[in-house]
Structures are given as structure tokens and as C-alpha cells.
Enzyme design. Structure first.
Site, PDB file in Angstrom:
ATOM      1  N   LEU A   1       0.843  -1.208   0.000  1.00 22.47           N
ATOM      2  CA  LEU A   1       0.000   0.000   0.000  1.00 22.47           C
ATOM      3  C   LEU A   1       0.874   1.252   0.000  1.00 22.47           C
ATOM      4  CD1 LEU A   1      -3.041  -0.957   2.282  1.00 22.47           C
ATOM      5  CD2 LEU A   1      -2.810  -1.144  -0.205  1.00 22.47           C
TER       6      LEU A   1
ATOM      7  N   THR B   1       7.458  -5.210 -18.481  1.00 16.55           N
ATOM      8  CA  THR B   1       7.060  -4.118 -19.381  1.00 16.55           C
ATOM      9  C   THR B   1       7.839  -4.137 -20.693  1.00 16.55           C
ATOM     10  OG1 THR B   1       7.163  -1.705 -19.575  1.00 16.55           O
ATOM     11  CG2 THR B   1       8.739  -2.691 -18.079  1.00 16.55           C
ATOM     12  N   ASP B   2       7.261  -3.517 -21.711  1.00 13.41           N
ATOM     13  CA  ASP B   2       7.972  -3.377 -22.987  1.00 13.41           C
ATOM     14  C   ASP B   2       9.129  -2.381 -22.893  1.00 13.41           C
ATOM     15  OD1 ASP B   2       6.494  -1.019 -22.795  1.00 13.41           O
ATOM     16  OD2 ASP B   2       5.507  -1.213 -24.747  1.00 13.41           O
ATOM     17  N   GLU B   3       9.137  -1.545 -21.833  1.00 13.01           N
ATOM     18  CA  GLU B   3      10.162  -0.489 -21.741  1.00 13.01           C
ATOM     19  C   GLU B   3      11.567  -1.068 -21.586  1.00 13.01           C
ATOM     20  OE1 GLU B   3       9.367   2.943 -19.431  1.00 13.01           O
ATOM     21  OE2 GLU B   3       7.235   2.899 -19.869  1.00 13.01           O
TER      22      GLU B   3
ATOM     23  N   TYR C   1      13.359   3.582 -14.097  1.00 11.42           N
ATOM     24  CA  TYR C   1      12.270   2.596 -13.995  1.00 11.42           C
ATOM     25  C   TYR C   1      12.539   1.391 -14.887  1.00 11.42           C
ATOM     26  CZ  TYR C   1       7.904   0.278 -15.275  1.00 11.42           C
ATOM     27  OH  TYR C   1       6.959  -0.670 -15.566  1.00 11.42           O
ATOM     28  N   SER C   2      12.790   1.652 -16.190  1.00 12.97           N
ATOM     29  CA  SER C   2      12.926   0.507 -17.103  1.00 12.97           C
ATOM     30  C   SER C   2      14.190  -0.292 -16.799  1.00 12.97           C
ATOM     31  CB  SER C   2      12.873   0.949 -18.564  1.00 12.97           C
ATOM     32  OG  SER C   2      13.812   1.951 -18.839  1.00 12.97           O
TER      33      SER C   2
ATOM     34  N   LYS D   1      13.273  -2.574 -13.990  1.00 10.78           N
ATOM     35  CA  LYS D   1      12.440  -3.696 -14.447  1.00 10.78           C
ATOM     36  C   LYS D   1      13.294  -4.685 -15.249  1.00 10.78           C
ATOM     37  CE  LYS D   1       8.578  -4.361 -14.153  1.00 10.78           C
ATOM     38  NZ  LYS D   1       7.741  -5.049 -13.111  1.00 10.78           N
TER      39      LYS D   1
ATOM     40  N   PRO E   1      -1.043  18.751 -19.712  1.00 11.90           N
ATOM     41  CA  PRO E   1       0.390  18.926 -20.020  1.00 11.90           C
ATOM     42  C   PRO E   1       0.949  17.838 -20.928  1.00 11.90           C
ATOM     43  CG  PRO E   1       0.117  18.001 -17.823  1.00 11.90           C
ATOM     44  CD  PRO E   1      -1.261  18.167 -18.384  1.00 11.90           C
TER      45      PRO E   1
ATOM     46  N   ASP F   1       9.904  18.501 -22.210  1.00 11.83           N
ATOM     47  CA  ASP F   1       9.886  17.050 -22.381  1.00 11.83           C
ATOM     48  C   ASP F   1      10.480  16.313 -21.177  1.00 11.83           C
ATOM     49  OD1 ASP F   1       9.304  14.749 -23.703  1.00 11.83           O
ATOM     50  OD2 ASP F   1      10.541  15.182 -25.470  1.00 11.83           O
TER      51      ASP F   1
HETATM   52  P1  NAD Z   1       0.899   0.492  -9.803  1.00 11.79           P
HETATM   53  O1  NAD Z   1       1.958   1.482  -9.486  1.00 11.79           O
HETATM   54  O2  NAD Z   1      -0.482   0.986 -10.105  1.00 11.79           O
HETATM   55  O3  NAD Z   1       0.734  -0.544  -8.607  1.00 11.79           O
HETATM   56  C1  NAD Z   1       1.837  -1.114  -7.953  1.00 11.79           C
HETATM   57  C2  NAD Z   1       1.334  -1.827  -6.710  1.00 11.79           C
HETATM   58  O4  NAD Z   1       2.463  -2.446  -6.074  1.00 11.79           O
HETATM   59  C3  NAD Z   1       0.697  -0.889  -5.672  1.00 11.79           C
HETATM   60  O5  NAD Z   1      -0.478  -1.464  -5.168  1.00 11.79           O
HETATM   61  C4  NAD Z   1       1.767  -0.772  -4.597  1.00 11.79           C
HETATM   62  O6  NAD Z   1       1.230  -0.538  -3.296  1.00 11.79           O
HETATM   63  C5  NAD Z   1       2.442  -2.147  -4.679  1.00 11.79           C
HETATM   64  N1  NAD Z   1       3.817  -2.130  -4.199  1.00 11.79           N
HETATM   65  C6  NAD Z   1       4.801  -1.240  -4.523  1.00 11.79           C
HETATM   66  N2  NAD Z   1       5.927  -1.538  -3.874  1.00 11.79           N
HETATM   67  C7  NAD Z   1       5.672  -2.660  -3.127  1.00 11.79           C
HETATM   68  C8  NAD Z   1       6.455  -3.454  -2.258  1.00 11.79           C
HETATM   69  N3  NAD Z   1       7.724  -3.150  -1.994  1.00 11.79           N
HETATM   70  N4  NAD Z   1       5.878  -4.544  -1.680  1.00 11.79           N
HETATM   71  C9  NAD Z   1       4.586  -4.849  -1.940  1.00 11.79           C
HETATM   72  N5  NAD Z   1       3.791  -4.112  -2.730  1.00 11.79           N
HETATM   73  C10 NAD Z   1       4.332  -3.021  -3.326  1.00 11.79           C
HETATM   74  O7  NAD Z   1       1.460  -0.383 -10.996  1.00 11.79           O
HETATM   75  P2  NAD Z   1       0.685  -1.006 -12.242  1.00 11.79           P
HETATM   76  O8  NAD Z   1       0.575   0.013 -13.304  1.00 11.79           O
HETATM   77  O9  NAD Z   1      -0.530  -1.713 -11.752  1.00 11.79           O
HETATM   78  O10 NAD Z   1       1.785  -2.067 -12.734  1.00 11.79           O
HETATM   79  C11 NAD Z   1       1.806  -3.384 -12.199  1.00 11.79           C
HETATM   80  C12 NAD Z   1       2.955  -4.145 -12.839  1.00 11.79           C
HETATM   81  O11 NAD Z   1       2.786  -4.184 -14.243  1.00 11.79           O
HETATM   82  C13 NAD Z   1       4.324  -3.503 -12.602  1.00 11.79           C
HETATM   83  O12 NAD Z   1       5.250  -4.527 -12.376  1.00 11.79           O
HETATM   84  C14 NAD Z   1       4.621  -2.761 -13.904  1.00 11.79           C
HETATM   85  O13 NAD Z   1       6.005  -2.679 -14.125  1.00 11.79           O
HETATM   86  C15 NAD Z   1       3.943  -3.670 -14.902  1.00 11.79           C
HETATM   87  N6  NAD Z   1       3.461  -3.029 -16.141  1.00 11.79           N
HETATM   88  C16 NAD Z   1       2.668  -1.911 -16.080  1.00 11.79           C
HETATM   89  C17 NAD Z   1       2.167  -1.357 -17.260  1.00 11.79           C
HETATM   90  C18 NAD Z   1       1.273  -0.130 -17.246  1.00 11.79           C
HETATM   91  O14 NAD Z   1       0.982   0.407 -18.319  1.00 11.79           O
HETATM   92  N7  NAD Z   1       0.800   0.330 -16.086  1.00 11.79           N
HETATM   93  C19 NAD Z   1       2.494  -1.939 -18.490  1.00 11.79           C
HETATM   94  C20 NAD Z   1       3.327  -3.070 -18.502  1.00 11.79           C
HETATM   95  C21 NAD Z   1       3.784  -3.618 -17.321  1.00 11.79           C
HETATM   96  O1  DAU Z   2       5.100   0.784 -21.730  1.00 14.30           O
HETATM   97  C1  DAU Z   2       4.661   0.259 -20.508  1.00 14.30           C
HETATM   98  C2  DAU Z   2       4.831   1.295 -19.434  1.00 14.30           C
HETATM   99  O2  DAU Z   2       3.811   2.265 -19.643  1.00 14.30           O
HETATM  100  C3  DAU Z   2       4.748   0.721 -18.020  1.00 14.30           C
HETATM  101  O3  DAU Z   2       5.818  -0.157 -17.831  1.00 14.30           O
HETATM  102  C4  DAU Z   2       4.811   1.845 -16.989  1.00 14.30           C
HETATM  103  O4  DAU Z   2       4.631   1.317 -15.685  1.00 14.30           O
HETATM  104  C5  DAU Z   2       3.683   2.818 -17.285  1.00 14.30           C
HETATM  105  O5  DAU Z   2       3.718   3.900 -16.383  1.00 14.30           O
HETATM  106  C6  DAU Z   2       3.775   3.322 -18.728  1.00 14.30           C
HETATM  107  O6  DAU Z   2       4.952   4.160 -18.901  1.00 14.30           O
HETATM  108  P1  DAU Z   2       4.891   5.501 -19.777  1.00 14.30           P
HETATM  109  O7  DAU Z   2       5.985   6.385 -19.359  1.00 14.30           O
HETATM  110  O8  DAU Z   2       4.755   5.188 -21.222  1.00 14.30           O
HETATM  111  O9  DAU Z   2       3.441   6.042 -19.263  1.00 14.30           O
HETATM  112  P2  DAU Z   2       2.934   7.506 -18.871  1.00 14.30           P
HETATM  113  O10 DAU Z   2       1.448   7.397 -18.733  1.00 14.30           O
HETATM  114  O11 DAU Z   2       3.698   8.088 -17.743  1.00 14.30           O
HETATM  115  O12 DAU Z   2       3.253   8.351 -20.171  1.00 14.30           O
HETATM  116  C7  DAU Z   2       2.717   7.967 -21.431  1.00 14.30           C
HETATM  117  C8  DAU Z   2       3.244   8.951 -22.460  1.00 14.30           C
HETATM  118  O13 DAU Z   2       2.645  10.235 -22.200  1.00 14.30           O
HETATM  119  C9  DAU Z   2       4.734   9.157 -22.371  1.00 14.30           C
HETATM  120  O14 DAU Z   2       5.246   9.348 -23.680  1.00 14.30           O
HETATM  121  C10 DAU Z   2       4.885  10.456 -21.570  1.00 14.30           C
HETATM  122  C11 DAU Z   2       3.632  11.232 -21.945  1.00 14.30           C
HETATM  123  N1  DAU Z   2       3.099  12.127 -20.880  1.00 14.30           N
HETATM  124  C12 DAU Z   2       2.895  11.613 -19.647  1.00 14.30           C
HETATM  125  C13 DAU Z   2       2.415  12.416 -18.623  1.00 14.30           C
HETATM  126  C14 DAU Z   2       2.189  11.852 -17.235  1.00 14.30           C
HETATM  127  C15 DAU Z   2       2.808  13.449 -21.183  1.00 14.30           C
HETATM  128  O15 DAU Z   2       2.952  13.907 -22.323  1.00 14.30           O
HETATM  129  N2  DAU Z   2       2.318  14.236 -20.168  1.00 14.30           N
HETATM  130  C16 DAU Z   2       2.130  13.784 -18.884  1.00 14.30           C
HETATM  131  O16 DAU Z   2       1.719  14.587 -18.007  1.00 14.30           O
END
Ligand code: NAD
Ligand code: DAU
Length: 357
Positions: free
Chosen positions: A34, A133-135, A159-160, A163, A214, A290
Site C-alpha cells: 500500500l 514491461t515493454d520499456e 524505472y525501465s 524492471k 500537459p 519534455d
Molecule cells: P501500480 O503502481 O499501479 O501498482 C503497484 C502496486 O504495487 C501498488 O499497489 C503498490 O502498493 C504495490 N507495491 C509497490 N511496492 C511494493 C512493495 N515493496 N511490496 C509490496 N507491494 C508493493 O502499478 P501497475 O501500473 O498496476 O503495474 C503493475 C505491474 O505491471 C508492474 O510490475 C509494472 O512494471 C507492470 N506493467 C505496467 C504497465 C502499465 O501500463 N501500467 C504496463 C506493462 C507492465
Molecule cells: O510501456 C509500458 C509502461 O507504460 C509501463 O511499464 C509503466 O509502468 C507505465 O507507467 C507506462 O509508462 P509511460 O511512461 O509510457 O506512461 P505515462 O502514462 O507516464 O506516459 C505515457 C506517455 O505520455 C509518455 O510518452 C509520456 C507522456 N506524458 C505523460 C504524462 C504523465 C505526457 O505527455 N504528459 C504527462 O503529463
């Protein structure tokens, strides 16, 4: 039989828990620290459901994880927990290293100890599914082919990189110790319960609040969008039929530049929640400085999971984004609650005068 999931109170994890219990009676134990991103409100509908157990804690807490494994004897562990926001990783990478790398290492060690002592049949059936993630593959130019599972890793953000490190640990625990692992590398998700620090929910909540939208740089960075329920169905399918040690790229063939996403969100809001003065929400779009090291393009080649596991997404981008915008319009209380002190602090830190172009 029981499964254990880490990070089940986050965006994708909570969608996964809800979908799992909508389709199966197999109990699910959710270990989540949490952090600011974890929200038990997402799972409020499960209150009193005997199939669901929540434990608050850190995945790096070895004693806690050992206890959970011994008590619930899961047949699989699905690892969603992570620090997940690229911008936060740029402001402060420490938590990303701790949770995504050290936490995953500790989790793997706890699971290895548990798994190695299981009776032979349970040991053979056990799976550790790592959600990634694809990143990790870095960035593409316009002409490049989408990321395949064979692409070399080239992560560009803290982050990437964290991961990618966790993916390597998972791979090594399979190669060295034989742990039966599966890894998924998915593209950008969107849908219900998405924390409004990420592009799509941020644009929806800012638009409705009359704030600026933004867009980083020229807004021509490309992401490949997948509705979150489709990511959940892919994970269920990989758990069910994935080949041990394999990785599966997950995506919906929905590449779009950010500015197009923001325009579509504005158009849907204009239709579903028109402004009294008749103006479009697009008037709130502002281009800001950016993101440092911003990856230009992500795109997933999803042929492997489609071909080998017969998985396909159910939503198109058009159906998914409409559902998503409608969900935020229908759930203003959820939005109000997540906009807590911690959320406000982040917005004040990140969207300061200096980042405005
Ligand atoms: P999120 O940030 O919404 O949720 C992360 C959850 O992990 C939260 O509930 C947080 O409380 C919990 N957490 C964080 N640190 C912890 C710890 N040390 N111990 C236990 N719990 C912990 O993330 P999300 O967007 O739901 O992503 C989930 C997974 O999917 C991640 O591994 C992320 O890399 C991967 N992923 C996300 C996306 C995306 O677009 N959001 C895409 C591809 C992969
Ligand atoms: O590709 C998978 C990933 O996608 C996951 O692994 C990550 O956990 C998830 O957060 C996401 O990463 P991105 O950086 O692509 O997502 P985000 O929503 O932060 O940004 C999406 C795109 O939008 C990116 O090119 C940055 C841009 N952006 C983002 C924000 C928050 C803006 O232009 N303005 C903004 O305020």
C-alpha cells in the site's frame, strides 16, 4: 488450490484480482505494501468474500513472505508489485531499486526455498509469473519493427532499468535453480483504477477540473495501448498454458502518438460531458518541457502469444477508451479519494513552473 499475487491493490493488480474472482473460485492472496499507488478501495466489492485474503506488507520482507507461502501454499505466485511511474523514477530512483530489484530478488529467494521443498507433483505444477514491461527493450525509431521477445534489452530510464534487472533475475533463477518461471512484457495499459499520475487518467481528471493538459514536448511520442482487462486475460492465459522459462510480449497493435490520445480523450469528454459554454476540452492542452531521456516509440510484436497461446485482446482502442472515460465520469468519488495529500505533493513537485515550456 490458491494463488498469491503481489501488488494486487495497484492499477493492473486490482483489475486482475477482480477479474480472477469473477471467473474462478480459486482463492487469491494479495500481498501489497500500500504505497501511494495501492488503493484498497479498488477491491471494496470483495469485502466478506472468503476467496480473497489481503495482507499488507513489503515483498522484500522475507519473514512475512515465508509465512504467507507456508500458510497458504500457493500453486502459483504472480508478481505485479513494482514502483511503476517513469517520471517518479527520474525524480527519485531509490524506491525503484529497492522494490523492483532488491524486492524481486528477496521474493525469488523466498519462493525458491518454498518451491524446492514442495512434494514432486506440486513442485512440477508450480509457476512464478513475473509481470514486466515493454520499456526494457528501450526505444524504437519510426521505421523499426515492433519489439519481439528476441530484441536485446536497452532500458533508458531508472524505472525501465530496474524492471530489466528484475527480468534478468527471474531468468537467472530459472536457468540456475530451475525455478519454473514465466515472464510477460506488456505495452501501456489503460482502464479503470488507473492512478491519475499516468497520461490517460491525468488528462481526464485535469480536463474535468478545468486544469491544463500537459503534453510533454511535441506530443509525437508513440505508445502501444492495451485495455487493462486484456492484459489480465493475457496473464491468465500465460499462467495456464505458457511454456516454463519463456517470455511473452503482450500488446494490442494500437500504436498512437500521445497528442492523438489526448485529442481523443477531449473529444469523448466533449461528447459525454460537454462544457456549458460549448468550448472543447482541447483548449486546455499545453505543451510542456519534455521528459528527460524520453523514449520516442514503443510497439509490441504480439505474434508469439497470439500464435502459441491463442490469445487476442477483446477491446479495440476505440471501445476501450470510451469505457475508460465513462468509468472516470461514473466514479468521481474514487478520483477524489486518490487525490490525497501524497498525490497533490507529486503534482506540485513535477508540474512546476520550470517544466512548463
Ligand atoms: P501500480 O503502481 O499501479 O501498482 C503497484 C502496486 O504495487 C501498488 O499497489 C503498490 O502498493 C504495490 N507495491 C509497490 N511496492 C511494493 C512493495 N515493496 N511490496 C509490496 N507491494 C508493493 O502499478 P501497475 O501500473 O498496476 O503495474 C503493475 C505491474 O505491471 C508492474 O510490475 C509494472 O512494471 C507492470 N506493467 C505496467 C504497465 C502499465 O501500463 N501500467 C504496463 C506493462 C507492465
Ligand atoms: O510501456 C509500458 C509502461 O507504460 C509501463 O511499464 C509503466 O509502468 C507505465 O507507467 C507506462 O509508462 P509511460 O511512461 O509510457 O506512461 P505515462 O502514462 O507516464 O506516459 C505515457 C506517455 O505520455 C509518455 O510518452 C509520456 C507522456 N506524458 C505523460 C504524462 C504523465 C505526457 O505527455 N504528459 C504527462 O503529463
Amino acid at each position: 488450490m490458491t494463488i498469491l499475487i503481489t501488488g494486487g491493490a495497484g492499477f493492473i493488480g486490482s483489475n486482475f484480482v477482480l477479474d480472477w474472482l469473477a471467473q474462478s473460485d480459486e482463492p487469491i492472496v494479495n500481498l501489497d505494501k500500500l504505497t501511494y499507488a495501492g488503493n484498497l478501495e479498488n477491491l471494496a466489492s470483495l469485502q466478506g468474500d472468503a476467496r480473497y485474503v489481503f495482507k499488507q506488507g513489503d515483498l522484500g520482507d522475507r519473514a512475512l513472505v515465508d509465512c504467507l507461502l507456508a500458510e497458504y501454499r500457493p500453486r502459483a505466485v504472480l508478481h505485479f508489485a513494482a514502483e511503476s511511474h517513469v517520471d517518479r523514477s527520474i525524480h527519485g530512483p531509490e524506491d525503484f531499486i529497492q522494490t523492483n530489484i532488491v524486492g524481486t530478488f528477496r521474493l525469488l529467494e523466498a519462493i525458491r526455498a518454498y518451491w524446492s521443498k514442495l512434494p514432486e507433483a506440486e513442485k512440477t505444477a508450480f509457476r512464478f509469473l513475473h509481470v514486466s514491461t515493454d520499456e526494457v527493450y528501450g526505444t524504437l525509431s519510426k521505421e523499426d519493427r515492433p519489439f519481439a521477445e528476441t530484441n536485446p534489452y536497452a532500458p533508458n530510464s531508472p524505472y525501465s532499468a530496474s524492471k530489466a534487472a528484475s527480468d534478468h533475475l527471474v531468468r537467472a533463477w530459472h536457468h540456475t535453480y530451475g525455478l519454473p518461471v514465466l515472464t510477460t512484457n506488456c505495452s501501456n495499459n489503460y482502464g479503470p483504477y488507473h492512478f491519475p499520475e499516468k497520461l490517460i487518467p491525468l488528462m481526464i481528471v485535469n480536463a474535468l477540473a478545468g486544469k491544463s493538459l500537459p503534453v510533454y514536448g511535441d506530443g509525437m511520442q508513440i505508445r502501444d495501448w492495451l485495455y487493462v482487462k486484456d492484459h489480465c486475460s493475457a496473464i491468465r492465459r500465460v499462467l495456464e498454458a505458457g511454456v516454463i522459462g519463456e517470455t511473452y510480449n503482450v500488446g494490442g497493435w494500437n500504436e498512437k502518438p500521445n497528442i492523438e490520445i489526448v485529442h481523443r480523450v477531449c473529444e469523448l469528454l466533449d461528447e459525454l460531458c460537454p462544457k456549458a459554454n460549448g468550448n472543447s476540452y482541447k483548449a486546455q492542452i499545453t505543451h510542456v518541457v519534455d521528459r528527460p531521456g524520453h523514449d520516442r516509440r514503443y510497439a509490441i510484436d504480439a505474434h508469439k502469444i497470439e500464435r502459441e497461446l491463442s490469445w487476442k485482446p477483446a477491446e479495440t482502442f476505440e471501445t476501450g477508451i470510451r469505457k475508460t472515460v465513462q468509468w472516470y465520469l461514473d466514479n468521481p468519488e474514487w478520483v477524489r479519494h486518490v487525490q490525497s495529500g501524497a498525490y497533490r505533493d507529486w503534482v506540485n513537485l513535477h508540474y512546476t513552473e520550470e517544466v512548463v515550456a
